[in-house]
Design an enzyme around this catalytic site. Structure first.
Site, PDB file in Angstrom:
ATOM      1  N   HIS A 279      -9.829   1.814  -0.031  1.00 27.26           N
ATOM      2  CA  HIS A 279      -8.368   1.752  -0.011  1.00 27.26           C
ATOM      3  C   HIS A 279      -7.887   1.168  -1.347  1.00 27.26           C
ATOM      4  O   HIS A 279      -8.169   0.014  -1.652  1.00 27.26           O
ATOM      5  CB  HIS A 279      -7.914   0.881   1.162  1.00 27.26           C
TER       6      HIS A 279
ATOM      7  N   HIS B   6      -2.957   8.459   5.608  1.00 21.93           N
ATOM      8  CA  HIS B   6      -3.207   7.101   5.127  1.00 21.93           C
ATOM      9  C   HIS B   6      -4.618   6.717   5.582  1.00 21.93           C
ATOM     10  O   HIS B   6      -5.395   6.227   4.785  1.00 21.93           O
ATOM     11  CB  HIS B   6      -2.140   6.157   5.683  1.00 21.93           C
TER      12      HIS B   6
ATOM     13  N   CYS C  49       0.797  -1.233   0.000  1.00 17.31           N
ATOM     14  CA  CYS C  49       0.000   0.000   0.000  1.00 17.31           C
ATOM     15  C   CYS C  49       0.830   1.285   0.000  1.00 17.31           C
ATOM     16  O   CYS C  49       0.270   2.375  -0.070  1.00 17.31           O
ATOM     17  CB  CYS C  49      -0.964  -0.013   1.177  1.00 17.31           C
TER      18      CYS C  49
END
Lengths: 389, 252
Positions: free
Chosen positions: A318, A284, A157
């Site tokens: 996400h 994030h 990620c």
């Protein structure tokens, strides 16, 4: 480091099939989350690209996958700028460095299922062109006439945040004069089931920094940004990138936020900024209990409560390897418009979160934004972007 | 970019536990799994042979260069990455009603080795994972060299590998498993890579099977052979022909 011009950018995701649609939805505070188009054994919502996706042009048919079709939408918007860079710098002085976490896994999932049922892989299945992590970048390089290096940073990620530092180093080392960066991932069954196995997939729209938050939503999308050595009238600049490793656990952050803090401090140092000079943070902010706790501790340690913080995961889900690039585009939009997006799902806020989470849209002058991305394996990156002047 | 020194190298391939064994040319059938002592047994749960191959050659290169794996920056590269783990998870997806092993899933990311080694060694230094298809060695070296050139550190460990692909993807590859590790430093007296440049064609000198040649890590064998054979000049950084980057090796 000397600021590097960012001369073009694009993003497509659950908010829309063009950058204009995506940013309009962001400004309107509209979430793109909805039911999963993929079969799953659990309740969840996802951020899927709306509508059907057109096949790639015939000359690129070997690369044709859902992933590539998503990426092609983003590519068409920056294609002119990339071809301009090729003409300006020469094809071998331009590179493509993208981030992805799962590459063309969705295609291989279908091929594997076919193999189980039929005993053979589908005739059109082509691992090298459809699944290999480097394939999508190779497609874009071919389409735009780029002959410089083309490869992928794949650190889960944080992938498409880390490509910003790759581009900066390659340009500073005079290896290249322009680099197309960004990231891409598409929805896959394995991703949904995998995060479910870890107990961090929410059955509801995610609630970054919220009280009672219970996990992430997965999304899909692509974002592309063109970084160049110089430009006469750049839209924005890349000011600095900071990277660090937690060295703690494979899938959860160091609880004191040490790695996240180091990444942000290094990014500020490279940008030549003090914490007081930063105007906004795109966190994030995945909405897992552990990530948001560690990240808020880290932000508070570096900035106190002074800097407004947004998470945009409640809009798009996400995007994994596409998250960093997408959120850089959101950061550039904040710089251009002075609009800070509300963190969807954040209220009521977790009382333990001691930072200024943006829960309603705000307007203020924005000259600098920091964007965080953290990943499995303890990989952390923070990117600082700024107004061109 | 400024020259960099090759301060040490490592190798693992089935039958060959290290670089010396490969140079000797006699395979040992008992070498089927890398030791990878950098990661303890508990942490290794769910990890693939591929991740352990990378950890093994990082350790070997660090030892040869006398670098501390607890503090050195690490650059990992691969074309196929965690393909064994992916296929096992696909099997679970379709044959176990979607119940995936959390340990396997955590270790399915391309940077699994990066995470495992950094956790195993408490190493908080820079780490990254690169995928460049057949050109993964070239891409990883480029990233690593640019990092040194930017002055972000003065030494690093680079590891590039591909394992064999399991069924049903085994038909799609024709390579043997191979991992190569390289320690690069900005100072020292050893062999150095003088510069990177693009050429239309690069000669390949190292003796190896076609199956090893087809591994994305095989340019590391070209580099090792050039150093062993004291052969200065361009080292091909791609397994295949055509325009590619070469690194000019100087031995003085």
């Amino acid at each position: 480091m000397a600021p590097l011009p960012i001369t073009a950018w694009s993003a497509v995701n659950a908010l829309g099939r063009s950058t204009a649609e995506v940013l309009a939805a962001l400004d309107a505070g509209r979430s793109g989350l909805g039911p999963s188009p993929l079969p799953a054994t659990m309740e969840t919502v996802v951020g899927a690209i709306p509508g059907a996706l057109a096949p790639l042009p015939a000359e690129h048919a070997a690369y044709d996958t859902r992933l590539a079709r998503i990426g092609w939408l983003a590519f068409e918007e920056v294609r002119g700028a990339l071809e301009g860079a090729v003409a300006r710098w020469g094809p071998h002085r331009v590179g493509v460095v993208l981030g992805t976490s799962t590459g063309g896994l969705e295609e291989t999932e279908q091929a594997f299922d076919h193999w189980r049922r039929e005993g053979t892989l589908p005739a059109r299945y082509d691992y090298e062109h459809q699944h290999n992590f480097a394939a999508f970048g190779e497609l874009l390089a071919r389409a735009a006439g780029v002959t410089g290096p083309s490869y992928v940073v794949s650190t889960a990620c944080s992938s498409s945040g880390k490509v910003a530092s790759s581009a900066a180093r390659l340009i500073r080392a005079s290896v290249l004069d322009a680099v197309l960066i960004g990231g891409i991932d598409s929805l896959t069954r394995m991703t949904l089931q995998g995060f479910h196995s870890l107990g961090i997939l929410s059955s509801q729209p995610c609630r970054p920094f919220g009280a009672g938050r219970d996990g992430i939503n997965i999304g899909e999308g692509a974002a592309l940004l063109l970084v160049e050595r110089e430009a006469s009238d750049p839209g924005a600049v890349l000011l600095g990138v900071g990277e660090s490793a937690d060295a703690y656990r494979m899938s959860s952050p160091e609880p004191g936020g040490r790695g996240a803090r180091e990444a942000m401090e290094r990014a500020l140092a490279q940008a030549g900024l003090t914490p007081a000079q930063l105007d906004h943070i795109n966190a994030h902010g995945t909405a897992t209990p552990l990530n948001d706790a560690a990240e808020s501790i880290a932000i508070e340690a570096v900035f106190g409560r002074r800097v407004p913080v947004s998470s945009t995961k409640g809009y798009t889900g996400h995007l994994l390897g596409g998250a960093g690039g997408t959120e850089m585009v959101f950061a550039l939009h904040a710089i251009r418009t002075g609009r800070l997006p509300a963190t969807l799902g954040a209220t009521p806020l977790d009382p333990a979160v001691a930072i200024d989470v943006v829960t309603e849209p705000r307007e203020q002058p924005v000259r600098t934004v920091l964007s965080n991305s953290f990943a499995f394996g303890g990989s952390n990156v923070a990117v600082v972007l700024g107004a061109a002047r | 970019m400024r020259p960099v020194h090759v301060a040490g190298m490592g190798l693992w391939s089935p039958g060959y536990a290290d670089l010396a064994a490969w140079r000797a040319g006699t395979p040992d059938a008992s070498v089927i799994k890398p030791k990878c002592r950098l990661v303890d047994v508990r942490l290794k749960r769910g990890s693939s042979r591929f991740a352990n191959m990378l950890g093994e050659v990082v350790e070997q290169a660090a030892r040869a260069a006398e670098l501390d794996v607890r503090s050195a920056a690490t650059f990992y590269g691969s074309s196929l990455g965690e393909i064994e783990t992916m296929v096992e998870l696909l099997r679970m997806l379709y044959e176990e009603e979607g119940k995936l092993s959390p340990n396997r899933f955590k270790c399915s990311v391309h940077n699994a080795a990066s995470g495992l080694v950094s956790i195993g060694q408490g190493n908080t230094a820079f780490s990254t994972a690169i995928a460049g298809g057949a050109r993964s060695f070239e891409a990883t070296l480029l990233e690593a060299w640019a990092w040194l050139d930017a002055g972000e550190g003065d030494a690093l460990l680079l590891a590039v590998a591909d394992d064999r692909a399991p069924p049903p993807l085994d038909a799609l590859d024709d390579h043997d498993a191979l991992a190569v590790g390289v320690a690069l430093t900005t100072r020292g007296a050893g062999p150095r890579l003088e510069r990177l440049r693009v050429v239309e064609h690069a000669e390949r000198h190292a003796a190896m099977s076609d199956a090893l040649r087809a591994n994305c890590a095989s340019p590391g064998l070209e580099l090792a052979a050039a150093i062993f054979d004291r052969r200065e000049g361009p080292v091909a950084l791609s397994p295949f022909g055509g325009p590619q980057w070469v690194a000019d090796l100087v031995l003085s």
